[in-house]
Design a protein around this motif. Structure first.
Motif, PDB file in Angstrom:
ATOM      1  N   ALA A 124       0.726  -1.047   0.169  1.00  0.00           N
ATOM      2  CA  ALA A 124       0.040  -0.061   0.225  1.00  0.00           C
ATOM      3  C   ALA A 124       1.001   1.162   0.080  1.00  0.00           C
ATOM      4  O   ALA A 124       0.679   2.199  -0.992  1.00  0.00           O
ATOM      5  N   TRP A 125       1.738   1.211   0.863  1.00  0.00           N
ATOM      6  CA  TRP A 125       2.739   2.406   0.841  1.00  0.00           C
ATOM      7  C   TRP A 125       3.481   2.833  -0.392  1.00  0.00           C
ATOM      8  O   TRP A 125       3.693   3.833  -0.782  1.00  0.00           O
ATOM      9  N   ASN A 126       3.828   1.532  -1.003  1.00  0.00           N
ATOM     10  CA  ASN A 126       4.562   1.561  -2.241  1.00  0.00           C
ATOM     11  C   ASN A 126       3.656   2.201  -3.603  1.00  0.00           C
ATOM     12  O   ASN A 126       4.187   2.731  -4.412  1.00  0.00           O
ATOM     13  N   MET A 127       2.573   1.807  -3.183  1.00  0.00           N
ATOM     14  CA  MET A 127       1.570   2.581  -4.225  1.00  0.00           C
ATOM     15  C   MET A 127       1.039   3.981  -4.042  1.00  0.00           C
ATOM     16  O   MET A 127       0.565   4.759  -4.710  1.00  0.00           O
ATOM     17  N   GLN A 128       1.521   4.597  -2.873  1.00  0.00           N
ATOM     18  CA  GLN A 128       1.355   5.982  -2.583  1.00  0.00           C
ATOM     19  C   GLN A 128      -0.186   6.772  -2.809  1.00  0.00           C
ATOM     20  O   GLN A 128      -0.306   7.986  -3.243  1.00  0.00           O
ATOM     21  N   ASN A 129      -1.027   5.942  -2.134  1.00  0.00           N
ATOM     22  CA  ASN A 129      -2.485   6.478  -2.435  1.00  0.00           C
ATOM     23  C   ASN A 129      -2.867   6.528  -0.865  1.00  0.00           C
ATOM     24  O   ASN A 129      -3.278   5.866   0.014  1.00  0.00           O
ATOM     25  N   PRO A 130      -2.387   8.144  -0.380  1.00  0.00           N
ATOM     26  CA  PRO A 130      -3.108   8.450   0.918  1.00  0.00           C
ATOM     27  C   PRO A 130      -4.238   8.100   1.373  1.00  0.00           C
ATOM     28  O   PRO A 130      -4.458   7.624   2.572  1.00  0.00           O
ATOM     29  N   GLU A 131      -5.305   8.139   0.651  1.00  0.00           N
ATOM     30  CA  GLU A 131      -6.440   7.929   0.993  1.00  0.00           C
ATOM     31  C   GLU A 131      -7.039   6.681   1.049  1.00  0.00           C
ATOM     32  O   GLU A 131      -7.563   5.962   2.409  1.00  0.00           O
TER      33      GLU A 131
END
Length: 163
Positions: free
Chosen positions: A33-40
């Motif tokens: 998830a963090w590597n995809m960088q979508n804060p929401e």
């Protein structure tokens, strides 16, 4: 971009009490998830009242998490992260991690850290405490070269990389 309802607490399996395999699954899900960088999207893995300490910043709730992560990735360019299990028990997981990024001037960094996570009964993280140190590196010292996004399954982890 998809919209995520930041006011709803879903169930995020695996649920506590964690086995080693479940703790490792939770860690990989967070890394991805963090590597995809979508804060929401990332924020929905945390409880509505989740409390964070990230270095010297203290946050509470999803809106603050979204704001923090948005600002983080405006500063940390070409961000690539690897997480690894350190320890676990019933509803807690300790993680060590390393990520590489560069600033607006092109200076590369390798950031080393550890996180302590506590989960509620729905499998949502209710507390995250992160300690992180940044070390300037040259571009030729970089070890994380996969395309932006999820780390490939065959990419070495921290232990295999000697980190």
């Amino acid at each position: 971009m998809l919209n995520f309802d930041l006011t709803v607490e879903d169930i995020r399996e695996p649920l506590p009490s964690f086995s080693k395999e479940q703790a490792e699954q939770k860690i990989r899900m967070a890394e991805d998830a963090w590597n995809m960088q979508n804060p929401e999207k990332i924020s929905t893995a945390y409880s509505l009242d989740s409390q964070w300490r990230n270095r010297d910043v203290f946050l509470k709730g999803r809106a603050e998490i979204v704001s923090f992560l948005t600002a983080k990735w405006q500063k940390e360019n070409q961000y690539r992260l690897i997480k690894e299990l350190w320890a676990y028990s019933d509803d807690h997981i300790a993680v060590r991690f390393t990520y590489e990024w560069h600033d607006d001037q092109g200076q590369w960094y390798r950031s080393y850290g550890n996180e302590n996570w506590a989960f509620n009964e729905r499998g949502l993280m209710q507390a995250r405490h992160a300690s992180i140190n940044d070390v300037a590196i040259s571009e030729d010292e970089r070890l994380f070269h996969w395309p932006l996004g999820r780390r490939p399954d065959d990419h070495q982890g921290l232990t295999e990389l000697g980190l």
